[in-house]
Structures are given as C-alpha cells and as structure tokens.
Design an enzyme around this catalytic site. Structure first.
Site, short mmCIF file in Angstrom:
data_model
loop_
_atom_site.label_atom_id
_atom_site.label_comp_id
_atom_site.label_asym_id
_atom_site.label_seq_id
_atom_site.Cartn_x
_atom_site.Cartn_y
_atom_site.Cartn_z
N THR A 158 -8.82 8.67 19.03
CA THR A 158 -8.97 8.47 17.46
C THR A 158 -7.33 8.08 16.55
O THR A 158 -6.70 7.49 16.45
CB THR A 158 -9.69 9.20 17.08
OG1 THR A 158 -10.84 9.20 17.65
CG2 THR A 158 -9.89 8.45 15.32
N GLY A 164 7.52 -10.80 -7.89
CA GLY A 164 8.22 -9.76 -8.17
C GLY A 164 10.04 -9.47 -7.92
O GLY A 164 10.65 -10.01 -7.38
N THR A 186 5.59 0.36 -0.76
CA THR A 186 4.43 0.47 -0.84
C THR A 186 3.66 -0.32 -0.46
O THR A 186 2.36 -0.62 0.02
CB THR A 186 3.88 1.15 -2.40
OG1 THR A 186 5.00 2.11 -2.50
CG2 THR A 186 2.98 1.80 -3.25
N ASN A 222 6.20 1.15 -7.17
CA ASN A 222 5.04 2.18 -7.77
C ASN A 222 5.31 3.83 -7.32
O ASN A 222 4.28 4.42 -7.37
CB ASN A 222 4.05 0.93 -7.19
CG ASN A 222 3.26 -0.38 -7.95
OD1 ASN A 222 3.10 -0.23 -8.79
ND2 ASN A 222 3.86 -1.26 -6.76
N ASN A 225 8.00 4.95 -5.51
CA ASN A 225 8.98 5.53 -6.20
C ASN A 225 9.96 4.87 -6.95
O ASN A 225 10.18 3.70 -7.45
CB ASN A 225 10.27 6.12 -4.66
CG ASN A 225 8.84 7.34 -3.61
OD1 ASN A 225 9.62 8.69 -4.25
ND2 ASN A 225 8.68 6.88 -3.26
N ASP A 274 11.89 -7.01 -7.42
CA ASP A 274 12.49 -6.32 -6.21
C ASP A 274 11.87 -7.73 -5.12
O ASP A 274 13.28 -7.75 -4.51
CB ASP A 274 11.37 -4.95 -5.54
CG ASP A 274 10.00 -5.72 -5.14
OD1 ASP A 274 9.47 -7.25 -6.01
OD2 ASP A 274 9.03 -5.04 -4.53
N ARG A 275 11.26 -8.97 -5.51
CA ARG A 275 11.51 -9.92 -4.05
C ARG A 275 13.15 -10.45 -4.39
O ARG A 275 13.38 -11.62 -3.67
CB ARG A 275 10.22 -11.09 -4.22
CG ARG A 275 9.26 -9.89 -4.01
CD ARG A 275 7.67 -10.48 -4.25
NE ARG A 275 7.53 -11.63 -3.02
CZ ARG A 275 7.15 -12.97 -3.21
NH1 ARG A 275 6.41 -12.50 -4.41
NH2 ARG A 275 6.96 -13.59 -2.48
N ASP A 296 15.87 1.16 -9.51
CA ASP A 296 14.35 0.23 -9.52
C ASP A 296 13.48 0.83 -8.92
O ASP A 296 12.75 2.01 -8.59
CB ASP A 296 14.89 -0.31 -7.26
CG ASP A 296 13.66 -0.58 -6.44
OD1 ASP A 296 13.02 -1.21 -7.48
OD2 ASP A 296 13.46 -0.79 -5.41
#
Length: 249
Positions: A178, A107, A132, A9, A11, A109-110, A6
């Site tokens: 913060t 994509g 990512t 972007n 890994n 992966d999708r 796989d």
C-alpha cells in the site's frame, strides 16, 4: 547585497543576491498570525546565523503569494534594513509581455520563475515549480507569458490519501504494497503529467520546448520523467535578482 524574500504558503525563503549571483538561501515556516515585530526578529536571527548584518543589505525585494503577509514582511524588512521593499508584480519591468486574461492575478512566484527562465534558458520554455502547489508557466519564443497550469503539490496529494511518510524517490515502478502504491502513484503520476503536459504544449506551440524544474521535490520527480528536464534550484531567486536590477532605479 540585495535581500530577497519569497513568501509562500508553507515556507518563507530568504536569499542574498549579488548581481545575478545567489549568495545564500534560508527558510522559515510561514505563520500567518505572526506580527511584523516577530518577523523582524526572526529575519535578524536568520541573517545573524548566516553572518550577514542588516546594514549589508543595499535593497530588498519581496515576492509573495500570501497577500495578508505581503505588507507585514515588507515592513519588517524595511525596519530591519532601512530600505523600502520592492514588491514583485506584473507592473515591474519583467522583460515579458503577458498574454493572459488578468496579469495582475498571476502568482508573484510564477512571475519570478518566468522572468528567470526567459533570461537563462532557450525559448519557448515551460517551468515547473514543485512546491506546496505545482505550478507550470509557459513562455513563448517571443518572450510572452502565455499562462500555464496549477495543480495540488506532490506532498499535498500524498497527505490527502495517507498519513504515513513515503520513501522518495521510488526505485521501481509498480507498487508492491500500500505504501509503495501510494508513493509510486504520486511520484510517477506527477512525472507522467509533466511529460504529458510538456508534449502537448510543445505540439501546440509547434516548436521544441525547454523544460525547467525547480522546488524542493523536483529532484525526486525528475528521475521518473522520460524527457529531458533541467533542474534549477535557484530559479525564483534568479528571477528576483533580474527584477530588482531592472527596476531598482
């Protein structure tokens, strides 16, 4: 054993598949300028660390969202194993129909996530991959890939506003300094977006919706959600196993 790769972007994840079982997973950093020889060596090293010989790989499947590396990694796998790599695309038998404008631009992966969700979970289903980028896929009760949503990833959002490292997940809602404000805003904001999108998709479909989350940050986000979300760390690799088995012949 089938070697699954796989290419993301950030890994590159590799997995060993035995039928529908995921035997192992490992990852290395994505380096766009690496050569095929370098990737061949790195893959061989990773497999060696896992006690797997290249000869044990009976097939290879590659899923990539980095077009410049697709052929590089596919060729590296072929040199390493002697097996031609199968590339994920909507042209494969996925068990789905694609009700989107341009299926070839979805994509990879999708496609893998949606394939696994349709096979393993009640439909309609929405998958959420917290990597990512944060990608949502919606699969109808008739096994149609309807599309979804793509947003900046959780860590990407956090890096955009702070160079500090926040603590994940938060143990209370309202930030008191913060760092907490940044951290809680991203964590609870992502969870609220997941809950809200799921509710709106469910209303539009008019059917109860199964929600499945995957990706490294999913366990941090899920405790912040108000609705039931199923966690499946191997969703993508399960999809690759299905795709390989459906299309190997």
């Amino acid at each position: 054993m089938i070697l699954a790769v796989d290419i993301g972007n950030s890994n590159i994840c590799i997995g060993g598949l035995d039928g529908m079982k995921v035997l192992f997973t490992a990852r290395m950093v994505t380096r766009p300028r690496c050569t095929g020889d370098e990737y061949t060596a790195e893959l061989k090293f990773l497999l060696g660390r896992l006690g797997v010989t290249p000869e044990a790989c009976e097939g290879v499947i590659v899923c990539s969202v980095v077009p410049d590396l697709t052929k590089v990694l596919a060729d590296a796998c072929t040199r390493l194993t002697g097996r031609k790599a199968m590339l994920v695309s909507p042209a494969l038998n996925t068990g789905l129909t694609f009700a989107v404008d341009a299926p070839d631009r979805v994509g990879r992966d999708r496609i893998a996530d949606a394939t696994a969700a349709a096979a393993h979970y009640p439909l309609p289903c929405m998958t959420v991959d917290l990597g990512t980028a944060t990608t949502y896929n919606v699969i109808s009760s008739k096994r149609a890939f309807l599309g979804g949503f793509i947003l900046p990833g959780v860590q990407t959002s956090l890096r955009a506003i702070s160079s500090g490292t926040a603590q994940l997940p938060p143990d209370h809602l309202i930030g008191r300094n913060t760092v907490e404000c940044l951290n809680n805003g991203v964590m609870f904001g992502t969870a609220a977006m997941l809950d809200g999108l799921a509710a709106r998709v469910e209303a539009e479909l008019g059917e109860p919706l199964t929600v499945v989350a995957t990706g490294g940050l999913a366990p941090c986000i899920m405790p912040c959600c108000t609705r039931k979300v199923i966690y499946d760390s191997d969703l993508l690799f399960k999809g690759l196993a299905i795709l390989y088995n459906k299309n190997a012949e």
